[in-house]
Design a protein around this motif. Structure first.
Motif, PDB file in Angstrom:
ATOM      1  N   LEU A 259     -14.223  -0.671   5.313  1.00  0.00           N
ATOM      2  CA  LEU A 259     -13.359   0.003   4.349  1.00  0.00           C
ATOM      3  C   LEU A 259     -14.204   0.388   3.141  1.00  0.00           C
ATOM      4  O   LEU A 259     -14.859  -0.459   2.525  1.00  0.00           O
ATOM      5  CB  LEU A 259     -12.202  -0.909   3.935  1.00  0.00           C
ATOM      6  N   ASN A 263      -7.996   3.139  -1.099  1.00  0.00           N
ATOM      7  CA  ASN A 263      -7.039   3.950  -0.349  1.00  0.00           C
ATOM      8  C   ASN A 263      -7.123   3.678   1.146  1.00  0.00           C
ATOM      9  O   ASN A 263      -6.107   3.658   1.848  1.00  0.00           O
ATOM     10  CB  ASN A 263      -7.294   5.430  -0.633  1.00  0.00           C
ATOM     11  N   GLU A 264      -8.333   3.491   1.641  1.00  0.00           N
ATOM     12  CA  GLU A 264      -8.479   3.173   3.061  1.00  0.00           C
ATOM     13  C   GLU A 264      -7.855   1.816   3.397  1.00  0.00           C
ATOM     14  O   GLU A 264      -7.297   1.626   4.470  1.00  0.00           O
ATOM     15  CB  GLU A 264      -9.957   3.184   3.444  1.00  0.00           C
ATOM     16  N   ASP A 267      -4.106   2.408   3.594  1.00  0.00           N
ATOM     17  CA  ASP A 267      -3.751   3.130   4.818  1.00  0.00           C
ATOM     18  C   ASP A 267      -3.911   2.245   6.054  1.00  0.00           C
ATOM     19  O   ASP A 267      -3.221   2.454   7.060  1.00  0.00           O
ATOM     20  CB  ASP A 267      -4.633   4.385   4.948  1.00  0.00           C
ATOM     21  N   TYR A 268      -4.832   1.281   6.001  1.00  0.00           N
ATOM     22  CA  TYR A 268      -5.083   0.423   7.168  1.00  0.00           C
ATOM     23  C   TYR A 268      -3.868  -0.447   7.492  1.00  0.00           C
ATOM     24  O   TYR A 268      -3.576  -0.714   8.653  1.00  0.00           O
ATOM     25  CB  TYR A 268      -6.308  -0.450   6.903  1.00  0.00           C
TER      26      TYR A 268
END
Length: 306
Positions: A259, A263-264, A267-268
């Motif tokens: 990551l 934001n990632e 989203d994960y």
């Protein structure tokens, strides 16, 4: 049926190390002595004033009990004659659920009474025939000695006649508290055919911190565990029962996820959150108010259930 074991010196029929025992002194009296020792172990635990035994089994687990069924189950009996007593006691436990100690004591006493007759020269088959005649006479006299009889198995007052004596042998002095509860539980789970009653229909749940006088009968199912959610009370609710945990499934293989920013990371987890929210929403749409699972409940599932 008679079997003659050949003596050593003849043709070798058995592998090395076997023993050949025959006659009155070597076989019959040794078996009687083994059953006598077996009964002496459980004799002092007989009755409501029986003493407890401290037993350490092969797993080094400690038992302190006066229940003969538990004592003989944890003892590793190897003598063939004593094993017969153990099997008879276990059969009594399976059929009646009580009287295991009485079976061992009575069988051992009958064999000890037969020892003087054997020394007088009577054949074992003649003594066994005499005991069979005595059994027939005892069964005829047994009906005349009955003080009461359970006629209607569906009535609690009738069941109480049989339950009170059995409870008093284990919890002497508390039978007036426990016997009505046991009779009520048996009456609630009694099928139309009383001979097909199963003890598995009545379960006992122990709650830490309570007393014997606080015991009561619950018509339904008791789960000795606090709810995971904030809601602790629900009436006339639809219940969903799962044998699996209410949580996100774990993959069989392990992997590494890189990551690069916040934001990632957000989203994960959105995919798992959406799946769990959809599952809980389907339960809600089905008007399910209580969820019972066979394992744990995940934190994310608790969040959506609340």
């Amino acid at each position: 049926m008679a079997l003659r074991v050949p003596q050593s010196g003849g043709p070798q029929l058995f592998k090395e190390g076997y023993k050949n025992l025959q006659g009155l002194e070597e076989v019959i009296l040794r078996n009687i002595q083994a059953t006598k020792e077996m009964s002496e172990i459980t004799r002092t635990s007989f009755g409501p004033y029986g003493r407890n035994k401290m037993i350490v089994n092969h797993l080094d687990k400690l038992f302190v009990t006066n229940d003969a069924a538990t004592i003989i189950r944890e003892l590793e009996v190897v003598h063939p004659a004593a094993k017969l007593l153990v099997m008879a006691s276990q059969q009594q436990e399976a059929e009646a659920g009580d009287g295991t100690n009485y079976v061992i004591i009575l069988a051992s006493e009958l064999l000890q009474r037969a020892e003087p007759l054997l020394r007088m020269g009577l054949h074992p088959s003649e003594i066994a025939r005499g005991y069979e005649l005595a059994m027939d006479e005892a069964l005829e006299q047994l009906d005349t000695l009955a003080v009461d009889e359970v006629k209607v198995w569906s009535e609690q007052s009738e069941l109480l006649k049989a339950v009170r004596t059995a409870v008093a042998s284990k919890q002497y002095g508390q039978e007036h508290v426990l016997a009505p509860l046991v009779a009520e539980a048996v009456q609630a789970s009694m099928p139309r055919d009383a001979t097909r009653f199963s003890v598995d229909n009545v379960r006992v749940v122990k709650i830490m911190g309570g007393g014997l006088a606080q015991s009561r009968v619950v018509h339904g199912m008791v789960l000795p565990q606090a709810p995971e959610t904030v809601c602790h009370n629900a009436q006339f609710a639809r219940v969903a029962v799962f044998s699996c945990p209410v949580d996100m499934g774990q993959t069989e293989t392990k992997g590494t996820v890189l990551l690069h920013n916040a934001n990632e990371m957000l989203d994960y987890t959105k995919g798992e959150e959406a799946q769990m929210e959809q599952a809980v929403r389907e339960l809600h749409d089905a008007n399910v108010k209580v969820v019972v699972c066979g394992s744990g409940v995940g934190d994310l599932a608790i969040h959506y259930l609340n």
